[in-house]
Design a protein around this motif. Structure first.
Motif, mmCIF file in Angstrom:
data_model
loop_
_atom_site.group_PDB
_atom_site.id
_atom_site.type_symbol
_atom_site.label_atom_id
_atom_site.label_comp_id
_atom_site.label_asym_id
_atom_site.label_seq_id
_atom_site.Cartn_x
_atom_site.Cartn_y
_atom_site.Cartn_z
ATOM 1 N N GLN A 19 -37.322 41.233 22.307
ATOM 2 C CA GLN A 19 -35.929 40.460 22.098
ATOM 3 C C GLN A 19 -36.303 38.785 22.010
ATOM 4 O O GLN A 19 -35.983 38.373 20.907
ATOM 5 N N LYS A 20 -36.916 38.352 22.646
ATOM 6 C CA LYS A 20 -37.204 36.972 22.774
ATOM 7 C C LYS A 20 -38.254 36.683 21.781
ATOM 8 O O LYS A 20 -37.812 35.704 20.951
ATOM 9 N N ILE B 289 -39.121 34.467 16.236
ATOM 10 C CA ILE B 289 -39.318 34.708 14.886
ATOM 11 C C ILE B 289 -38.245 34.341 13.899
ATOM 12 O O ILE B 289 -38.307 33.490 12.901
ATOM 13 N N SER B 290 -36.989 34.711 14.162
ATOM 14 C CA SER B 290 -35.803 34.404 13.380
ATOM 15 C C SER B 290 -35.269 32.812 13.505
ATOM 16 O O SER B 290 -35.242 32.036 12.509
ATOM 17 N N ALA B 291 -35.536 32.162 14.720
ATOM 18 C CA ALA B 291 -35.545 30.937 14.415
ATOM 19 C C ALA B 291 -36.634 30.042 13.980
ATOM 20 O O ALA B 291 -36.253 28.992 13.159
ATOM 21 N N THR C 173 -41.160 20.909 11.652
ATOM 22 C CA THR C 173 -40.702 21.859 12.844
ATOM 23 C C THR C 173 -41.956 21.931 13.570
ATOM 24 O O THR C 173 -43.145 21.692 13.482
ATOM 25 N N THR C 174 -41.393 22.232 15.104
ATOM 26 C CA THR C 174 -42.489 22.294 16.065
ATOM 27 C C THR C 174 -42.268 23.508 17.076
ATOM 28 O O THR C 174 -40.889 23.894 16.725
ATOM 29 N N ALA C 175 -43.060 23.742 17.994
ATOM 30 C CA ALA C 175 -42.669 24.763 18.881
ATOM 31 C C ALA C 175 -41.434 24.588 19.730
ATOM 32 O O ALA C 175 -40.521 25.581 19.780
ATOM 33 N N LYS C 176 -41.129 23.439 20.109
ATOM 34 C CA LYS C 176 -40.105 22.791 20.611
ATOM 35 C C LYS C 176 -38.772 23.050 19.893
ATOM 36 O O LYS C 176 -37.911 23.531 20.164
ATOM 37 N N THR C 177 -38.755 22.621 18.541
ATOM 38 C CA THR C 177 -37.700 22.843 17.863
ATOM 39 C C THR C 177 -37.262 24.693 17.469
ATOM 40 O O THR C 177 -36.004 24.930 17.514
ATOM 41 N N ILE C 178 -38.423 25.047 17.384
ATOM 42 C CA ILE C 178 -38.301 26.769 17.159
ATOM 43 C C ILE C 178 -37.750 27.239 18.669
ATOM 44 O O ILE C 178 -36.515 28.036 18.559
ATOM 45 N N ARG D 197 -33.970 26.272 19.068
ATOM 46 C CA ARG D 197 -33.162 27.038 18.227
ATOM 47 C C ARG D 197 -32.907 28.555 18.740
ATOM 48 O O ARG D 197 -31.861 29.042 18.440
ATOM 49 N N ALA D 198 -33.996 28.925 19.323
ATOM 50 C CA ALA D 198 -33.835 30.360 19.706
ATOM 51 C C ALA D 198 -33.204 30.518 21.221
ATOM 52 O O ALA D 198 -32.902 31.763 21.708
ATOM 53 N N GLY D 199 -32.979 29.216 21.674
ATOM 54 C CA GLY D 199 -32.453 29.398 22.924
ATOM 55 C C GLY D 199 -33.168 29.660 24.267
ATOM 56 O O GLY D 199 -32.837 30.415 25.327
ATOM 57 N N VAL D 200 -34.415 29.343 24.022
ATOM 58 C CA VAL D 200 -35.491 29.615 24.980
ATOM 59 C C VAL D 200 -36.524 28.346 25.331
ATOM 60 O O VAL D 200 -36.120 27.438 24.424
#
Length: 198
Positions: A12-13, A18-20, A33-38, A41-44
């Motif tokens: 699920q995470k 991936i969606s984010a 786009t960075t790992a942080k922005t993704i 956006r995914a809430g993790v």
């Protein structure tokens, strides 16, 4: 690419990331786009991103692989094509069916498609994934063409695939002066005419 998790929560995470990633690449562009922005956006947490992906190049490759697999699942096998052929009134109906399928794929996420097309010129790994996807689709078209015992089936399949893809690309990504349905109708007629007069 890191291994796909097996536990439901982890899946699920990963799916949320991936969606984010898709949203971030489209809205912010690849460079911003960075790992942080993704992850945000995914809430993790950003650390969670790195549990599932090496970096943003890796997640883009995963996104590309999923898109190819989704399209491949939708493209009928030779047996399914023959079944469709029997139900169809004309060869034009078959090509109309295929064009609608290709069009729907490109229309669903046109901005993401453009990000992938641009990045493949800079990322050999991504380029290879997209190339392998095209090879799989080429093979499906080739099997279909061969079922009609046409001479030089490889060249015919190549031309049909290139014409169909070109027509869809021009309409989805260009500034069309005719409707989608008119484009699909005319395109199906042209492909059928080419195919029937070989």
């Amino acid at each position: 690419m890191k291994a796909i998790p097996t536990q439901a929560r982890a899946k699920q995470k990963r799916s949320a990331l991936i969606s984010a990633g898709k949203v971030c690449f489209v809205e912010q562009g690849y460079d911003n786009t960075t790992a942080k922005t993704i992850a945000s956006r995914a809430g993790v947490a950003t650390g969670t991103f790195y549990q599932y992906f090496e970096n943003k190049e890796d997640i883009l490759c995963v996104i590309a692989q999923q898109r190819i697999e989704d399209l491949y699942q939708q493209v009928p096998s030779t047996t399914e094509f023959m079944s469709i052929s029997k139900q169809a009134n004309t060869t034009k109906d078959i090509f109309h069916y295929v064009l609608k399928l290709i069009y729907a794929f490109h229309e669903a996420e046109p901005e993401l498609h453009q990000v992938l097309e641009h990045r493949k010129t800079l990322d050999p790994k991504l380029a290879e994934i997209l190339k392998q996807g095209e090879i799989l689709l080429d093979e499906r078209v080739l099997h279909f063409v061969r079922s009609f015992n046409i001479e030089n089936a490889e060249a015919v399949a190549f031309n049909l695939f290139a014409m169909a893809e070109g027509l869809v690309h021009r309409h989805v990504f260009g500034k069309p002066d005719q409707s989608k349905e008119t484009t699909l109708e005319l395109g199906a007629s042209m492909l059928a005419s080419y195919f029937e007069h070989l």
